[in-house]
Scaffold this active site. Structure first.
Site, mmCIF file in Angstrom:
data_model
loop_
_atom_site.group_PDB
_atom_site.id
_atom_site.type_symbol
_atom_site.label_atom_id
_atom_site.label_comp_id
_atom_site.label_asym_id
_atom_site.label_seq_id
_atom_site.Cartn_x
_atom_site.Cartn_y
_atom_site.Cartn_z
ATOM 1 N N LYS A 32 31.942 19.395 43.428
ATOM 2 C CA LYS A 32 32.976 19.664 44.093
ATOM 3 C C LYS A 32 33.018 20.776 44.922
ATOM 4 C CE LYS A 32 36.690 22.036 42.979
ATOM 5 N NZ LYS A 32 37.937 22.310 42.564
ATOM 6 N N ASP A 59 37.353 18.646 48.001
ATOM 7 C CA ASP A 59 38.593 18.934 47.356
ATOM 8 C C ASP A 59 39.624 19.805 48.067
ATOM 9 O OD1 ASP A 59 40.820 18.850 45.984
ATOM 10 O OD2 ASP A 59 40.050 20.310 44.385
ATOM 11 N N LEU A 60 39.988 19.639 49.509
ATOM 12 C CA LEU A 60 40.931 20.415 50.462
ATOM 13 C C LEU A 60 42.452 20.205 50.273
ATOM 14 C CD1 LEU A 60 38.753 20.246 53.794
ATOM 15 C CD2 LEU A 60 38.702 21.943 51.568
ATOM 16 N N LYS A 61 42.961 19.056 49.409
ATOM 17 C CA LYS A 61 44.214 19.000 49.015
ATOM 18 C C LYS A 61 44.990 19.059 50.218
ATOM 19 C CE LYS A 61 43.813 20.964 44.412
ATOM 20 N NZ LYS A 61 42.302 21.359 44.421
ATOM 21 N N LEU A 62 44.869 18.059 51.330
ATOM 22 C CA LEU A 62 45.678 17.910 52.602
ATOM 23 C C LEU A 62 47.133 17.803 52.195
ATOM 24 C CD1 LEU A 62 43.235 16.383 54.997
ATOM 25 C CD2 LEU A 62 43.204 18.753 54.270
ATOM 26 N N ASP A 64 50.476 17.815 54.919
ATOM 27 C CA ASP A 64 50.983 18.199 56.148
ATOM 28 C C ASP A 64 51.643 17.027 56.754
ATOM 29 O OD1 ASP A 64 51.457 19.343 58.561
ATOM 30 O OD2 ASP A 64 49.865 20.800 58.313
ATOM 31 N N THR A 123 46.832 20.793 37.005
ATOM 32 C CA THR A 123 46.465 20.947 35.583
ATOM 33 C C THR A 123 46.842 22.494 35.236
ATOM 34 O OG1 THR A 123 44.007 21.429 35.945
ATOM 35 C CG2 THR A 123 44.744 19.215 35.033
ATOM 36 N N GLN A 194 44.265 27.438 33.186
ATOM 37 C CA GLN A 194 44.635 26.074 32.897
ATOM 38 C C GLN A 194 45.941 25.905 31.871
ATOM 39 O OE1 GLN A 194 43.753 23.802 35.054
ATOM 40 N NE2 GLN A 194 41.917 24.072 35.749
ATOM 41 N N ARG A 215 34.254 26.418 35.215
ATOM 42 C CA ARG A 215 33.845 27.620 34.651
ATOM 43 C C ARG A 215 33.042 27.162 33.438
ATOM 44 N NH1 ARG A 215 39.472 30.643 36.047
ATOM 45 N NH2 ARG A 215 40.095 28.364 36.100
#
Length: 239
Positions: A32, A59-62, A64, A123, A194, A215
């Site tokens: 990722k 994973d840029l989580k757009l 807009d 999460t 988390q 992690r």
């Protein structure tokens, strides 16, 4: 493929490739690339990962207005990545336009379209936070199910959620709709920031289609051994 996706939460490509050198003999490696790395290195890091034969979840989580997200996805669709993300909270029109942009971009570049995944609830978010800060009055599980249904109806290929919600999502969507799950920890690990975490074996039992692990692998004293432990719990040959 039921991937174990290693979250490359590093500052720069030097740290990334020093880490990945440990996995030289691992076939079908999936990683990722998130905001921290992409905002510093840009699209070149994606090309370098692909040259190594590594699958990429970008994973840029757009989130807009629909036109902006469509145009951004048109650019990302040309990058030959395997998965990309938007926030389901952006709504049906935004998700539809994201898919349109993604398909246009992949067609222009002559590459396979990435899977479009919608973020449901992070999460790191608890039910109390969601209700107090987002003013969402339904349960967290109901909110996630609603977002999953909205995402599928709008053309997304799956969602990002806690594995705890996977059974409800699978029940409410089609068989090929994906549940990709962060918040994965080995039983001996700290949960850090988390809130809704599960082990790899629990995720498999709950119906997960893929794990995102950061992690527990990247901070392990032996990352390869940690990866192999997770793969064993996950029941994965990684093919």
């Amino acid at each position: 493929m039921r991937p174990i996706i290693i979250a490359l939460d590093f500052e720069d490509k030097e740290q990334v490739f020093a880490f990945l050198d440990q996995f030289d003999h691992q076939e079908n490696l999936f990683v990722k690339v998130g905001m921290e790395l992409f905002y510093f290195e840009g699209p070149k890091i994606l090309a370098e990962l692909r040259k190594r034969g590594i699958h990429v979840f970008l994973d840029l989580k757009l989130y807009d207005i629909p036109n902006t997200v469509e145009q951004a996805m048109y650019q990302l669709g040309q990058q030959e990545v395997s998965m990309v993300t938007v926030h389901a909270a952006g709504g049906a029109e935004m998700i539809r336009r994201a898919k349109q942009g993604l398909l246009r971009g992949s067609e222009k570049a002559g590459v396979k379209p990435a899977k479009l995944l919608a973020i449901t609830q992070l999460t790191s978010t608890s039910e109390e936070q969601m209700q107090d800060e987002q003013l969402v009055t339904v349960s967290l599980a109901e909110s996630v199910k609603h977002y999953a249904q909205l995402a599928q109806e709008s053309g997304a290929d799956g969602v990002i959620s806690s594995a705890l919600e996977d059974p409800r999502i699978h029940q409410a969507t089609s068989q090929d709709f994906l549940c990709i799950n962060p918040g994965i920890r080995l039983a001996s690990d700290s949960v850090d920031d988390q809130k809704r975490v599960v082990t790899p074996s629990e995720a498999a039992r709950l119906g997960s289609n893929g794990l995102v692990v950061g992690r527990s692998i990247t901070k392990a004293s032996d990352p390869v051994a940690a990866y192999q432990t997770i793969a064993k719990e996950w029941g994965l040959s990684n093919d």
